[in-house]
Design a protein around this motif. Structure first.
Motif, mmCIF file in Angstrom:
data_model
loop_
_atom_site.group_PDB
_atom_site.id
_atom_site.type_symbol
_atom_site.label_atom_id
_atom_site.label_comp_id
_atom_site.label_asym_id
_atom_site.label_seq_id
_atom_site.Cartn_x
_atom_site.Cartn_y
_atom_site.Cartn_z
ATOM 1 N N THR A 135 0.827 -1.207 0.000
ATOM 2 C CA THR A 135 0.000 0.000 0.000
ATOM 3 C C THR A 135 0.859 1.253 0.000
ATOM 4 O O THR A 135 0.632 2.194 -0.770
ATOM 5 C CB THR A 135 -0.933 -0.002 1.228
ATOM 6 N N SER A 136 1.873 1.277 0.852
ATOM 7 C CA SER A 136 2.702 2.475 0.976
ATOM 8 C C SER A 136 3.551 2.710 -0.265
ATOM 9 O O SER A 136 3.883 3.848 -0.589
ATOM 10 C CB SER A 136 3.603 2.353 2.207
ATOM 11 N N ASN A 137 3.912 1.635 -0.956
ATOM 12 C CA ASN A 137 4.668 1.798 -2.196
ATOM 13 C C ASN A 137 3.917 2.636 -3.214
ATOM 14 O O ASN A 137 4.499 3.436 -3.938
ATOM 15 C CB ASN A 137 4.980 0.425 -2.794
ATOM 16 N N VAL A 138 2.583 2.446 -3.248
ATOM 17 C CA VAL A 138 1.760 3.158 -4.234
ATOM 18 C C VAL A 138 1.295 4.505 -3.687
ATOM 19 O O VAL A 138 1.499 5.557 -4.306
ATOM 20 C CB VAL A 138 0.562 2.295 -4.654
ATOM 21 N N ASP A 171 12.535 3.185 5.580
ATOM 22 C CA ASP A 171 13.192 3.782 4.417
ATOM 23 C C ASP A 171 12.371 4.980 3.950
ATOM 24 O O ASP A 171 11.341 4.842 3.292
ATOM 25 C CB ASP A 171 13.313 2.740 3.306
ATOM 26 N N ARG A 172 12.821 6.194 4.265
ATOM 27 C CA ARG A 172 12.065 7.407 3.957
ATOM 28 C C ARG A 172 12.046 7.696 2.453
ATOM 29 O O ARG A 172 11.136 8.360 1.969
ATOM 30 C CB ARG A 172 12.665 8.600 4.699
ATOM 31 N N GLN A 173 13.038 7.227 1.714
ATOM 32 C CA GLN A 173 13.035 7.434 0.269
ATOM 33 C C GLN A 173 11.934 6.610 -0.396
ATOM 34 O O GLN A 173 11.273 7.076 -1.321
ATOM 35 C CB GLN A 173 14.405 7.031 -0.316
ATOM 36 N N ARG A 174 11.760 5.407 0.099
ATOM 37 C CA ARG A 174 10.763 4.505 -0.490
ATOM 38 C C ARG A 174 9.369 4.749 0.066
ATOM 39 O O ARG A 174 8.377 4.602 -0.640
ATOM 40 C CB ARG A 174 11.207 3.065 -0.235
ATOM 41 N N PHE A 175 9.292 5.098 1.345
ATOM 42 C CA PHE A 175 7.994 5.293 2.005
ATOM 43 C C PHE A 175 7.960 6.682 2.646
ATOM 44 O O PHE A 175 8.092 6.812 3.868
ATOM 45 C CB PHE A 175 7.771 4.214 3.068
#
Length: 835
Positions: free
Chosen positions: A124-127, A147-151
């Motif tokens: 969910t957070s990826n999108v 990972d703040r860059q990814r999420f």
């Protein structure tokens, strides 16, 4: 479940735990998945969010004049359903999309509370992270979510697994468990934990993993049998499990089948409170389990809110359908018609008169609110973020142009900004704030599965582990409250190798983890003064290792001491020789007018006795701890004393020869060269040469005291180094030269008539003297330390006693015991008789 409001918050919860998915095809009428297996606790989680929003709406001090609404979706414990629900929350409630629709304006929800699984949350957070829609999870613990860059818009009110891993490592350290097994689930939760655990455990140096196994999703019997057999045969007595209870149930069935007892289980927060495992059948194996649990909290007014729930409150909407399902599941009745999508209702018809307070359900058990407390904090975190946004003063805002956000223009990323700065305290007293990665200030409770004497089961709070801004991470355990499922009622030992005591070092076993090692004793001169030392340290130069190799002790000192038997004997012998010399001197002085004394050159005899006394006394300089003055004086005194002694003997020998020559016709002229003055002068000159040699030696390369550690590693041998070997050789050589010259002259005069014949005694004394010193040289060179000094003292004493006895023994015998022979007539007569 939906409720209107000025601002709508979304939620994702597991209200059902199984689902039947349709065939996904492009049809005019999309099929919907059906969810089965009603989850009472999951429904309670959803109702907690409803309660929190209702409480906020009633609070005049928070979000004044703003009403919160909610839109809650069921994930049915299935990724595709949960992901679909998240997209619906982000894009709108409509299930059909109309082309050319105006999509401008704020999204339907400004933030989402959920999801309950790490894998679901990651998807969910990826999108949704692409649109900076804030997601506040109450149950997703995967450390990868930091990972703040990814999420970029992810937050959570439950600590991450990285902290849970460190908390578990602290527990291992607390009880000294350095050898443990790790079981993880085959998903993001378990695999990230395995990676984090291995790296953190290596950095902390707290222990090693005996094994690391991944529990299969499909509960394959052969794989479970292999894993349990590994647990059974391993020497590790501690087993840590990071998995959900659905993975533990088949594993524990196999544990029961193989009857694997005597293990200390440590539970992750995912199954610490799993009621399905807390059964009398499994407690012989799981009793005493230590578990890390989500922080427990109290929520005032929640029970009253729950008791208001009734199926008649809402008819023909989603809320009413879920309440009806809850009602049917709790009271085992059915509604007519059944709720939409609900196909498992059965039994008698529900009357609506059922009393929820009297129902046997976990729904009203509010004594152990853990994930519910996290949901409560997540909703309030979003509410406080909105409150801070609404209090923004125009022209002082944090956005471009110092602008502020408003409800009409609010974008999700603006709410993320305020959510990052949230800081409030709950009514239970816990501070809530997020760090730069969106993680809450972590705290966990430590729980213990206790098997009561009456057969009951209790999960007891026994401590906590938390992180604070001031003290960092700290573990608090009430060990007296812990139940241990062992006969000893004490914590088990779980180590690959027992601790190495002081005096040894750890040597890692080849091909095994670093916790498996042998204890190797430290070598001589090295120590280890603490347990489990990896290396032994060398002692300082003047110290040596104790017999136990656990501390450095001063090295034993060795020198020819006055307190040891050898030193005492040599000292006594030296003093005895000096006393005898003094006694003989007294005898000769007392009988100086007798023919025996006068016939043997009394003046040289007196000087010879004095020199012999000095020879005896100079040996004392070789006994005792060497110091600079004794090292310098001992050889000088020895050399000068012996040269004085041998010079007197040499002059006496020359006088004997001169007297014999003078007794012959025409030989009287030779005596003028051997008068008293000449005799004294000769002795003085010969002795002065030795004094000059000693002076040159002391000036050029003086003997000095030296701490010698070459003879013995554990001893310091104090000795005098001669400084100049040449100087020492010249000193001895000069003595030897005079002795050899005296011996030769005396040997030539051995056959002279008896009335002049002291040469025989001199010959014999010089023979003893030379023999002693010829034997001394190799013995001295090959004797180490104090024994070199002992050899030299022995040589001094032996040669001195040889001279004293050989030269003065017969004369003292006549003077003391045969006085009738101590007459001129007797002395002269002997010569006449023999002629």
């Amino acid at each position: 479940m939906h409720k209107r409001g000025d601002v709508v918050l979304g939620g994702l919860f597991e209200v059902h735990y199984t689902s039947v998915l349709p065939d996904w095809t492009f049809t005019s009428e999309p099929q919907q998945p059906s969810c089965r297996g009603f989850d009472t606790l999951g429904f309670r989680h959803a109702m907690i969010m409803a309660f929190a929003i209702d409480e906020i709406n009633k609070n005049s001090n928070l979000l004044h004049n703003v009403t919160l609404g909610y839109s809650l979706y069921d994930n049915c414990a299935t990724l595709i359903i949960g992901f679909s629900g998240a997209l619906s929350l982000a894009s709108g409630r409509e299930e059909q999309f109309l082309l050319h629709e105006n999509c401008s304006g704020s999204p339907p929800v400004l933030g989402i509370v959920g999801d309950s699984y790490s894998t679901f949350t990651i998807a969910t957070s990826n999108v949704l992270g692409l649109f900076k829609l804030p997601i506040v999870s109450y149950y997703a613990t995967c450390s990868c979510l930091t990972d703040r860059q990814r999420f970029p818009s992810f937050f959570r009110t439950i600590p991450s697994d990285s902290f849970q891993v460190r908390a578990m490592i602290q527990i291992l350290k607390y009880f000294g468990w350095t050898w443990a097994g790790l079981l993880v689930s085959d998903d993001d939760y378990g695999l990230h934990v395995a990676q984090s655990f291995q790296s953190d455990l290596a950095q902390s140096g707290g222990g090693c993993l005996a094994y690391l196994e991944v529990l299969p999703w499909n509960s394959e019997p052969s794989e479970l049998k292999r894993i349990v057999n590994l647990i059974k045969t391993s020497t590790a007595r501690v087993v840590m499990v990071f998995a959900h209870d659905m993975h533990l149930i088949p594993l524990m069935e196999e544990v029961l089948q193989q009857n694997v007892t005597g293990l200390q289980w440590i539970a992750s927060e995912a199954w610490t409170a799993a009621a399905a495992l807390q059964t009398p059948r499994l407690m012989p194996y799981l009793g005493g389990t230590l578990g890390i649990a989500i922080r427990r909290g109290e929520i005032p007014g929640l029970r009253e809110f729950f008791l208001q729930i009734h199926p008649d409150q809402h008819d023909d909407d989603t809320y009413g359908n879920l309440v009806k399902q809850f009602w049917e599941h709790t009271f085992h009745c059915r509604h007519a018609p059944p709720p939409s999508g609900w196909i498992e209702a059965g039994g008698a018809l529900c009357t609506g008169q059922e009393d929820l307070q009297k129902a046997e359900t976990d729904f009203l058990d509010l004594s152990n609110l853990r994930p519910e407390y996290n949901i409560y904090k997540a909703v309030y975190a979003l509410a406080y973020a909105l409150e801070n946004m609404l209090q923004c003063e125009p022209g002082r805002g944090p956005f471009s142009g110092n602008s502020c956000a408003t409800l009409k223009t609010l974008q999700p990323w603006q709410l993320v900004h305020y959510l990052q700065k949230v800081n409030f305290t709950t009514s239970f007293g816990d501070e809530v704030s997020f760090d730069e990665n969106g993680d809450v200030l972590p705290i966990y409770d430590i729980m213990n599965w206790q098997w009561l004497p009456d057969g009951g089961i209790k999960v007891q709070y026994v401590g906590e582990v938390k992180k604070s801004a001031l003290k960092g991470e700290e573990l608090t355990l009430h060990e007296d409250k812990i139940y241990w499922n062992f006969e000893s009622k004490e914590p088990p030992r779980s180590v690959c190798s027992e601790s190495c005591p002081p005096g040894t070092r750890r040597a890692r076993k080849k091909g095994e983890p670093e916790c498996c090692f042998d204890c190797i004793p430290c070598s001589e001169g090295k120590i280890s003064n603490k347990s489990d030392s990896t290396e032994c340290i060398s002692c300082p130069e003047d110290f040596w290792s104790s017999p136990q190799r656990d501390l450095c002790v001063p090295k034993k000192t060795e020198f020819l001491s006055y307190h040891e038997p050898l030193g005492i004997c040599l000292t006594a012998t030296s003093l005895l020789g000096a006393c005898i010399s003094a006694g003989v001197l007294v005898i000769f002085i007392h009988h100086r007018s007798t023919p025996m004394v006068r016939a043997n050159n009394s003046e040289l005899s007196f000087l010879l006795l004095v020199s012999l006394k000095l020879c005896f006394l100079c040996s004392l300089l070789f006994i005792g701890r060497p110091r600079l003055w004794t090292c310098q004086l001992r050889h000088a005194a020895f050399g000068i004393s012996f040269v004085l002694c041998v010079s007197c003997i040499l002059v006496k020998t020359m006088v004997v020869l001169a007297v014999f020559k003078a007794s012959k016709p025409g030989g009287g002229a030779s005596l003028k060269w051997f008068g008293a003055v000449q005799q004294r002068g000769t002795v003085l000159v010969l002795t002065s040469v030795q004094a000059a040699i000693c002076t040159a030696w002391l000036v050029s390369a003086s003997p000095v005291p030296h701490k010698n550690t070459q003879y013995h590693n554990d001893k310091i041998v104090y000795e005098c180094v001669v400084g100049s070997t040449i100087g020492f050789a010249v000193l001895l050589g000069y003595i030897g030269l005079l002795a050899l010259l005296s011996f030769l002259l005396a040997f030539l005069a051995r056959n002279l008539p008896d009335n002049f014949n002291e040469a025989k005694l001199i010959t014999f004394s010089m023979l003893i003297f030379c023999a002693v010193w010829v034997a001394f040289v190799p013995a001295y060179v090959n004797s180490p330390g104090k024994y070199a000094d002992a050899v030299e003292v022995f040589a001094i004493l032996a040669s001195s006693f040889g001279l004293l006895v050989a030269l003065f023994g017969p004369k003292c015998y006549v003077i003391l015991l045969r006085p009738e022979r101590n007459t001129k007539k007797a002395i002269m007569g002997r010569g006449t008789t023999r002629e």
